[in-house]
Scaffold this motif. Structure first.
Motif, mmCIF file in Angstrom:
data_model
loop_
_atom_site.group_PDB
_atom_site.id
_atom_site.type_symbol
_atom_site.label_atom_id
_atom_site.label_comp_id
_atom_site.label_asym_id
_atom_site.label_seq_id
_atom_site.Cartn_x
_atom_site.Cartn_y
_atom_site.Cartn_z
ATOM 1 N N GLU A 6 17.089 36.413 -54.043
ATOM 2 C CA GLU A 6 17.514 36.182 -55.430
ATOM 3 C C GLU A 6 17.940 34.731 -55.643
ATOM 4 O O GLU A 6 17.685 34.146 -56.696
ATOM 5 C CB GLU A 6 18.648 37.133 -55.797
ATOM 6 C CG GLU A 6 18.197 38.567 -55.993
ATOM 7 C CD GLU A 6 19.352 39.499 -56.313
ATOM 8 O OE1 GLU A 6 20.501 39.026 -56.443
ATOM 9 O OE2 GLU A 6 19.090 40.701 -56.439
ATOM 10 N N TRP A 9 14.821 32.778 -56.081
ATOM 11 C CA TRP A 9 14.261 32.985 -57.413
ATOM 12 C C TRP A 9 15.056 32.223 -58.466
ATOM 13 O O TRP A 9 14.490 31.671 -59.410
ATOM 14 C CB TRP A 9 14.225 34.472 -57.763
ATOM 15 C CG TRP A 9 13.035 35.165 -57.177
ATOM 16 C CD1 TRP A 9 13.019 36.002 -56.102
ATOM 17 C CD2 TRP A 9 11.683 35.046 -57.606
ATOM 18 N NE1 TRP A 9 11.749 36.421 -55.834
ATOM 19 C CE2 TRP A 9 10.895 35.851 -56.759
ATOM 20 C CE3 TRP A 9 11.048 34.347 -58.611
ATOM 21 C CZ2 TRP A 9 9.520 35.977 -56.893
ATOM 22 C CZ3 TRP A 9 9.671 34.481 -58.750
ATOM 23 C CH2 TRP A 9 8.936 35.278 -57.898
ATOM 24 N N ASP A 10 16.380 32.191 -58.307
ATOM 25 C CA ASP A 10 17.212 31.431 -59.252
ATOM 26 C C ASP A 10 16.888 29.942 -59.193
ATOM 27 O O ASP A 10 16.780 29.284 -60.232
ATOM 28 C CB ASP A 10 18.697 31.662 -58.965
ATOM 29 C CG ASP A 10 19.159 33.054 -59.367
ATOM 30 O OD1 ASP A 10 18.457 33.704 -60.172
ATOM 31 O OD2 ASP A 10 20.225 33.479 -58.872
ATOM 32 N N LYS A 11 16.733 29.418 -57.980
ATOM 33 C CA LYS A 11 16.374 28.006 -57.843
ATOM 34 C C LYS A 11 15.019 27.732 -58.477
ATOM 35 O O LYS A 11 14.816 26.700 -59.120
ATOM 36 C CB LYS A 11 16.337 27.603 -56.367
ATOM 37 C CG LYS A 11 17.706 27.457 -55.742
ATOM 38 C CD LYS A 11 17.582 27.005 -54.308
ATOM 39 C CE LYS A 11 18.948 26.895 -53.656
ATOM 40 N NZ LYS A 11 18.848 26.465 -52.257
ATOM 41 N N ARG A 12 14.098 28.668 -58.314
ATOM 42 C CA ARG A 12 12.771 28.490 -58.902
ATOM 43 C C ARG A 12 12.851 28.505 -60.423
ATOM 44 O O ARG A 12 12.222 27.681 -61.096
ATOM 45 C CB ARG A 12 11.835 29.590 -58.407
ATOM 46 C CG ARG A 12 10.456 29.457 -58.970
ATOM 47 C CD ARG A 12 9.516 30.523 -58.461
ATOM 48 N NE ARG A 12 8.202 30.322 -59.054
ATOM 49 C CZ ARG A 12 7.170 31.079 -58.799
ATOM 50 N NH1 ARG A 12 7.269 32.071 -57.949
ATOM 51 N NH2 ARG A 12 6.016 30.845 -59.374
ATOM 52 N N ARG A 13 13.603 29.425 -60.987
ATOM 53 C CA ARG A 13 13.751 29.492 -62.448
ATOM 54 C C ARG A 13 14.372 28.214 -62.999
ATOM 55 O O ARG A 13 13.924 27.689 -64.019
ATOM 56 C CB ARG A 13 14.610 30.691 -62.836
ATOM 57 C CG ARG A 13 13.854 31.982 -62.841
ATOM 58 C CD ARG A 13 14.686 33.103 -63.454
ATOM 59 N NE ARG A 13 14.366 34.320 -62.745
ATOM 60 C CZ ARG A 13 15.161 34.957 -61.896
ATOM 61 N NH1 ARG A 13 16.373 34.527 -61.677
ATOM 62 N NH2 ARG A 13 14.762 36.052 -61.295
ATOM 63 N N VAL A 14 15.394 27.704 -62.312
ATOM 64 C CA VAL A 14 16.046 26.464 -62.751
ATOM 65 C C VAL A 14 15.058 25.298 -62.680
ATOM 66 O O VAL A 14 14.964 24.495 -63.627
ATOM 67 C CB VAL A 14 17.302 26.183 -61.903
ATOM 68 C CG1 VAL A 14 17.815 24.778 -62.148
ATOM 69 C CG2 VAL A 14 18.387 27.195 -62.213
ATOM 70 N N ASP A 16 11.831 25.424 -62.846
ATOM 71 C CA ASP A 16 10.818 25.598 -63.885
ATOM 72 C C ASP A 16 11.355 25.181 -65.251
ATOM 73 O O ASP A 16 10.664 24.517 -66.030
ATOM 74 C CB ASP A 16 10.343 27.049 -63.942
ATOM 75 C CG ASP A 16 9.482 27.431 -62.753
ATOM 76 O OD1 ASP A 16 9.060 26.525 -62.006
ATOM 77 O OD2 ASP A 16 9.224 28.638 -62.577
ATOM 78 N N LYS A 17 12.591 25.565 -65.554
ATOM 79 C CA LYS A 17 13.185 25.208 -66.845
ATOM 80 C C LYS A 17 13.398 23.704 -66.963
ATOM 81 O O LYS A 17 13.133 23.113 -68.012
ATOM 82 C CB LYS A 17 14.518 25.939 -67.045
ATOM 83 C CG LYS A 17 14.357 27.399 -67.367
ATOM 84 C CD LYS A 17 15.696 28.059 -67.599
ATOM 85 C CE LYS A 17 15.533 29.541 -67.853
ATOM 86 N NZ LYS A 17 16.827 30.208 -68.058
ATOM 87 N N LYS A 91 9.701 21.312 -58.634
ATOM 88 C CA LYS A 91 9.054 22.570 -58.986
ATOM 89 C C LYS A 91 7.967 22.924 -57.974
ATOM 90 O O LYS A 91 7.879 24.057 -57.530
ATOM 91 C CB LYS A 91 8.446 22.472 -60.383
ATOM 92 C CG LYS A 91 7.736 23.733 -60.807
ATOM 93 C CD LYS A 91 7.087 23.597 -62.155
ATOM 94 C CE LYS A 91 6.326 24.869 -62.475
ATOM 95 N NZ LYS A 91 5.628 24.800 -63.729
ATOM 96 N N ASN A 95 8.127 26.126 -55.503
ATOM 97 C CA ASN A 95 7.117 27.175 -55.514
ATOM 98 C C ASN A 95 6.471 27.337 -54.146
ATOM 99 O O ASN A 95 5.935 28.396 -53.844
ATOM 100 C CB ASN A 95 6.048 26.870 -56.563
ATOM 101 C CG ASN A 95 6.558 27.024 -57.962
ATOM 102 O OD1 ASN A 95 7.602 27.605 -58.185
ATOM 103 N ND2 ASN A 95 5.823 26.485 -58.912
#
Length: 100
Positions: A6, A9-14, A16-17, A91, A95
């Motif tokens: 998790e 995934w949080d690092k990836r979402r950040v 990406d944003k 990013k 990924n």
């Protein structure tokens, strides 16, 4: 294991944003620079009574004014290009953790 997943995934979402936001800001900065550049109209016109020295003075004012208007926008765009490159790198490498 789930908590670590998790966190990834949080690092990836950040990442990406941040990349998407920086990309939008860069796009806006480029458009603003183009609009400001279009506003700087060329002052060359047919002035029959104007001598060479007056033409040079007029052109010097024109380019000086345009540089004053465009220089801050250009610097802002260059900063955004650098920050976008950094965000894109983050990013891509974020990924890469999921491409096992």
């Amino acid at each position: 294991c789930i908590a670590a997943e998790e966190a990834l995934w949080d690092k990836r979402r950040v990442a990406d944003k941040v990349e998407a936001t920086t990309k939008k800001e860069l796009k806006v900065a480029r458009k603003l620079l183009k609009v400001a550049g279009d506003r700087c109209k060329n002052t060359c016109s047919v002035l029959a009574e104007e001598n060479y020295g007056e033409q040079l003075d007029r052109l010097q004012e024109y380019y000086g004014d345009c540089k004053k208007k465009l220089d801050p926008l250009w610097k802002k765009k260059e900063e955004l290009v650098a920050s976008y490159a950094k965000a894109l790198w983050n990013k891509m490498h974020g990924n890469a953790k999921y491409n096992l």
